[in-house]
Enzyme design. Structure first.
Site, PDB file in Angstrom:
ATOM      1  N   TYR A  32     105.463 117.588  29.182  1.00  0.00           N
ATOM      2  CA  TYR A  32     106.011 116.566  28.279  1.00  0.00           C
ATOM      3  C   TYR A  32     104.880 115.810  27.577  1.00  0.00           C
ATOM      4  O   TYR A  32     104.883 115.647  26.352  1.00  0.00           O
ATOM      5  CB  TYR A  32     106.883 115.593  29.083  1.00  0.00           C
ATOM      6  CG  TYR A  32     107.414 114.442  28.267  1.00  0.00           C
ATOM      7  CD1 TYR A  32     108.487 114.629  27.401  1.00  0.00           C
ATOM      8  CD2 TYR A  32     106.850 113.168  28.359  1.00  0.00           C
ATOM      9  CE1 TYR A  32     108.986 113.584  26.645  1.00  0.00           C
ATOM     10  CE2 TYR A  32     107.342 112.116  27.607  1.00  0.00           C
ATOM     11  CZ  TYR A  32     108.405 112.322  26.754  1.00  0.00           C
ATOM     12  OH  TYR A  32     108.879 111.286  26.003  1.00  0.00           O
ATOM     13  N   VAL A  92     114.274 103.225  35.436  1.00  0.00           N
ATOM     14  CA  VAL A  92     114.603 102.389  36.604  1.00  0.00           C
ATOM     15  C   VAL A  92     115.614 101.290  36.238  1.00  0.00           C
ATOM     16  O   VAL A  92     116.481 100.955  37.044  1.00  0.00           O
ATOM     17  CB  VAL A  92     113.317 101.812  37.247  1.00  0.00           C
ATOM     18  CG1 VAL A  92     112.601 100.841  36.311  1.00  0.00           C
ATOM     19  CG2 VAL A  92     113.619 101.145  38.564  1.00  0.00           C
TER      20      VAL A  92
HETATM   21  C1  UD2 Z   1     108.109 106.770  32.520  1.00  0.00           C
HETATM   22  C2  UD2 Z   1     109.039 107.778  31.918  1.00  0.00           C
HETATM   23  C3  UD2 Z   1     108.536 109.137  32.154  1.00  0.00           C
HETATM   24  C4  UD2 Z   1     107.092 109.287  31.671  1.00  0.00           C
HETATM   25  C5  UD2 Z   1     106.233 108.205  32.327  1.00  0.00           C
HETATM   26  C6  UD2 Z   1     104.837 108.209  31.760  1.00  0.00           C
HETATM   27  C7  UD2 Z   1     111.342 107.015  31.916  1.00  0.00           C
HETATM   28  C8  UD2 Z   1     112.635 107.056  32.615  1.00  0.00           C
HETATM   29  N1  UD2 Z   1     110.342 107.673  32.532  1.00  0.00           N
HETATM   30  O1  UD2 Z   1     108.131 106.920  33.919  1.00  0.00           O
HETATM   31  O2  UD2 Z   1     109.355 110.046  31.464  1.00  0.00           O
HETATM   32  O3  UD2 Z   1     107.055 109.183  30.271  1.00  0.00           O
HETATM   33  O4  UD2 Z   1     106.789 106.931  32.054  1.00  0.00           O
HETATM   34  O5  UD2 Z   1     104.044 107.297  32.405  1.00  0.00           O
HETATM   35  O6  UD2 Z   1     111.192 106.454  30.843  1.00  0.00           O
HETATM   36  N2  UD2 Z   1     111.595 103.337  40.589  1.00  0.00           N
HETATM   37  C9  UD2 Z   1     112.152 102.857  41.757  1.00  0.00           C
HETATM   38  N3  UD2 Z   1     113.447 103.203  42.031  1.00  0.00           N
HETATM   39  C10 UD2 Z   1     114.192 104.015  41.220  1.00  0.00           C
HETATM   40  C11 UD2 Z   1     113.590 104.510  40.032  1.00  0.00           C
HETATM   41  C12 UD2 Z   1     112.286 104.163  39.758  1.00  0.00           C
HETATM   42  O7  UD2 Z   1     111.519 102.152  42.527  1.00  0.00           O
HETATM   43  O8  UD2 Z   1     115.363 104.284  41.536  1.00  0.00           O
HETATM   44  C13 UD2 Z   1     110.210 102.935  40.251  1.00  0.00           C
HETATM   45  C14 UD2 Z   1     109.293 104.117  40.038  1.00  0.00           C
HETATM   46  O9  UD2 Z   1     108.759 104.553  41.245  1.00  0.00           O
HETATM   47  C15 UD2 Z   1     108.259 103.519  39.087  1.00  0.00           C
HETATM   48  C16 UD2 Z   1     109.046 102.465  38.299  1.00  0.00           C
HETATM   49  O10 UD2 Z   1     110.243 102.238  39.029  1.00  0.00           O
HETATM   50  O11 UD2 Z   1     107.261 102.863  39.806  1.00  0.00           O
HETATM   51  C17 UD2 Z   1     109.425 102.915  36.902  1.00  0.00           C
HETATM   52  O12 UD2 Z   1     110.050 104.192  36.991  1.00  0.00           O
HETATM   53  P1  UD2 Z   1     110.682 104.920  35.703  1.00  0.00           P
HETATM   54  O13 UD2 Z   1     111.091 106.281  36.152  1.00  0.00           O
HETATM   55  O14 UD2 Z   1     111.687 104.061  35.070  1.00  0.00           O
HETATM   56  O15 UD2 Z   1     109.485 105.001  34.668  1.00  0.00           O
HETATM   57  P2  UD2 Z   1     108.007 105.620  34.783  1.00  0.00           P
HETATM   58  O16 UD2 Z   1     107.097 104.643  34.143  1.00  0.00           O
HETATM   59  O17 UD2 Z   1     107.662 106.013  36.170  1.00  0.00           O
END
Ligand code: UD2
Length: 326
Positions: free
Chosen positions: A153, A197
């Site tokens: 991606y 999240v």
């Molecule tokens: C985002 C993007 C991903 C990629 C990445 C690049 C989204 C959904 N994901 O991931 O596609 O572009 O950035 O860096 O936009 N979390 C929890 N519980 C949950 C879900 C998530 O604790 O049920 C935590 C997760 O471990 C992370 C944070 O929340 O620390 C954000 O998670 P995310 O999946 O919304 O976004 P990210 O930044 O990891």
């Protein structure tokens, strides 16, 4: 929050690829409000026609794929601007299907740029991602920092940025790439474990279920409201100084995952205790955008406070999930 129309399009033709998706559909609403003659191409692989309910009959909707140059050419003819939002947006899906996803995210992007070139479209605004920065430790992220794509991606988004710059320099098609940080808001799909999240937590709060928090919950993100992302797109379409460039689109502020759940609890009444799990494989710990370039060069100013954006988002999910129930 209502965004006063930033621009007047007075019947100018614009095309939104992926316009039935989460971000694309909000952009379509704003372009219609600005008086644009809006066309949408979306293959509905992850988008939904329901997202276009408010735009309704004011737009031309084509269920089609950005890999279909003929359709793209037909829709680009006479267009002033293209907003390219269509993509395979799930990182795990690109890991599972690197070739298929590259056909959409790379070749599809190239086809959009080529349609713009062949049809004299003035400017293409492209959706890129903070994923291009990977896990390098420097914070906040500024655009000149080295990139480290860690997934198909991220490679595909970076390739799109390179093509965009090339089309500007080689062919004179004006292009702007926007590196979105963590976008949230109404219409974001909460149903996959890899959904954003905020959408997942909204659903949990409404159903009064315990959220899963990976790691200790002190990891943080730069969450940007979808309406501010729309604003960034409109500014990118108009700004004199934006051509051929890449801009971070976030807020410059951060919220930890623990703070996020606490805030949602405060206004939703949800009081479930989170269940903590080990860190998710491949997760980065911290992310924050430096948005000074977009502020300086395009006049970007993400006005929506996190509290306001979160409340509006919660109200939408409450209605959407309630109406879903038989
Ligand atoms: C985002 C993007 C991903 C990629 C990445 C690049 C989204 C959904 N994901 O991931 O596609 O572009 O950035 O860096 O936009 N979390 C929890 N519980 C949950 C879900 C998530 O604790 O049920 C935590 C997760 O471990 C992370 C944070 O929340 O620390 C954000 O998670 P995310 O999946 O919304 O976004 P990210 O930044 O990891």
């Amino acid at each position: 929050m209502i965004i006063a129309p930033l621009i007047s399009l007075s019947h100018k033709k614009v095309l939104v690829t992926g316009g039935a998706g989460f971000i694309g559909s909000h952009l379509v609403d704003a372009l219609v409000d600005a008086g644009g003659d809006v066309s949408v191409i979306d293959n509905l692989s992850t988008g939904h026609v329901e997202n276009l309910t408010s735009a309704g009959r004011k737009i031309r909707f084509v269920k089609g794929d950005i890999q279909d140059s003929e359709t793209l050419n037909a829709l680009s003819r006479g267009c002033e601007m293209i907003f390219h939002q269509a993509a395979v947006v799930s990182v795990p899906q690109t890991v599972k299907n690197p070739i298929e996803s590259s056909l959409v995210n790379e070749i599809g992007t190239l086809r959009v740029l080529e349609a713009a070139r062949l049809n004299g479209v003035k400017r293409v605004v492209m959706a890129s991602s903070c994923a291009v920065y990977g896990d390098l430790p420097e914070l906040p992220k500024t655009e000149p920092l080295p990139v480290k794509p860690l997934s198909p991606y991220a490679v595909q988004k970076l390739t799109g940025e390179y093509y965009a710059k090339l089309y500007s320099e080689l062919y004179g098609v004006q292009t702007v790439s926007l590196r979105y940080f963590n976008v949230y808001g109404a219409r974001q799909d909460p149903t996959s474990p890899y959904s954003g999240v905020i959408s997942i937590f909204m659903k949990k709060a409404i159903e009064n279920k315990r959220p899963l928090i990976y790691d200790d919950g002190n990891q943080y993100r730069d969450f940007v409201y979808v309406k501010d992302v729309v604003k960034a797109n409109l500014l990118a379409a108009l700004s004199e100084k934006a051509d051929g460039r890449v801009f971070n689109i976030g807020t410059g502020r951060t919220i930890t995952v623990n703070e996020l759940w606490a805030m949602i609890g405060r206004f939703s009444g949800a009081d479930a205790t989170p269940e903590y799990q080990p860190p998710r494989k491949g997760d980065i710990r911290e992310s924050r955008a430096d948005i000074s370039l977009a502020c300086r060069e395009m006049g970007f100013d993400p006005l929506c406070s996190f509290e306001t954006g979160l409340r509006e988002t919660f109200d939408w999910y409450r209605k959407a999930l309630f109406l879903d129930k038989p």
